[in-house]
Design an enzyme around this catalytic site. Structure first.
Site, PDB file in Angstrom:
ATOM      1  N   GLU A   5       2.157  11.117  -0.207  1.00  0.00           N
ATOM      2  CA  GLU A   5       3.290  10.184  -0.090  1.00  0.00           C
ATOM      3  C   GLU A   5       2.480   8.947  -1.036  1.00  0.00           C
ATOM      4  O   GLU A   5       3.513   8.409  -1.880  1.00  0.00           O
ATOM      5  CB  GLU A   5       3.480   9.703   1.335  1.00  0.00           C
ATOM      6  CG  GLU A   5       4.709   8.644   1.339  1.00  0.00           C
ATOM      7  CD  GLU A   5       4.631   7.500   0.845  1.00  0.00           C
ATOM      8  OE1 GLU A   5       5.604   7.030   0.335  1.00  0.00           O
ATOM      9  OE2 GLU A   5       3.494   6.770   1.034  1.00  0.00           O
ATOM     10  N   ASP A   6       1.421   8.671  -0.961  1.00  0.00           N
ATOM     11  CA  ASP A   6       0.741   7.510  -1.653  1.00  0.00           C
ATOM     12  C   ASP A   6      -0.664   7.800  -2.053  1.00  0.00           C
ATOM     13  O   ASP A   6      -1.252   8.552  -1.161  1.00  0.00           O
ATOM     14  CB  ASP A   6       1.235   6.218  -0.823  1.00  0.00           C
ATOM     15  CG  ASP A   6       0.849   4.891  -1.779  1.00  0.00           C
ATOM     16  OD1 ASP A   6       0.844   5.146  -3.241  1.00  0.00           O
ATOM     17  OD2 ASP A   6       1.061   3.776  -1.324  1.00  0.00           O
ATOM     18  N   HIS A  66       3.632   6.033   5.687  1.00  0.00           N
ATOM     19  CA  HIS A  66       4.167   5.682   4.547  1.00  0.00           C
ATOM     20  C   HIS A  66       3.435   4.636   3.783  1.00  0.00           C
ATOM     21  O   HIS A  66       3.466   3.320   3.926  1.00  0.00           O
ATOM     22  CB  HIS A  66       5.458   5.034   4.914  1.00  0.00           C
ATOM     23  CG  HIS A  66       6.538   4.658   3.862  1.00  0.00           C
ATOM     24  ND1 HIS A  66       7.491   3.774   3.858  1.00  0.00           N
ATOM     25  CD2 HIS A  66       6.757   5.480   2.735  1.00  0.00           C
ATOM     26  CE1 HIS A  66       7.991   3.684   2.786  1.00  0.00           C
ATOM     27  NE2 HIS A  66       7.807   4.710   2.043  1.00  0.00           N
ATOM     28  N   ILE A  68      -0.408   3.553   1.351  1.00  0.00           N
ATOM     29  CA  ILE A  68      -1.547   3.277   1.989  1.00  0.00           C
ATOM     30  C   ILE A  68      -2.153   2.192   1.039  1.00  0.00           C
ATOM     31  O   ILE A  68      -1.703   2.157  -0.127  1.00  0.00           O
ATOM     32  CB  ILE A  68      -2.563   4.574   1.738  1.00  0.00           C
ATOM     33  CG1 ILE A  68      -4.013   4.329   2.424  1.00  0.00           C
ATOM     34  CG2 ILE A  68      -2.790   5.082   0.331  1.00  0.00           C
ATOM     35  CD1 ILE A  68      -4.537   5.665   2.771  1.00  0.00           C
TER      36      ILE A  68
END
Length: 73
Positions: A5-6, A66, A68
């Protein structure tokens, strides 16, 4: 396995990667698997991800990372 996600890369080459975001209306490859945080050392010749263990008492079942970010002091 379920994508990242990140990612946040520290000046020393360590990368922290969040994975497992579940969002309404977004397809999930592993809907029953909790989110994860991985570490990757980009200084290695063949970097690989290592799943970080999250300490006891943390509600892993609802972990849904969601984004980082890191803080360097």
């Amino acid at each position: 396995e379920s994508g990242s996600e990140d990612i946040d890369i520290l000046p020393n080459g360590l990368a922290f990667i969040s994975s497992g975001l579940k969002y309404p209306g977004m397809h999930s490859f592993a809907p029953d698997k909790p989110g994860e945080i991985f570490l990757m050392d980009l200084n290695e010749d063949n970097p690989r991800t290592v799943e970080l263990r999250i300490s006891r008492g943390f509600d892993l079942a609802s972990f849904n990372p969601h984004g980082i970010s890191t803080y360097i002091d």
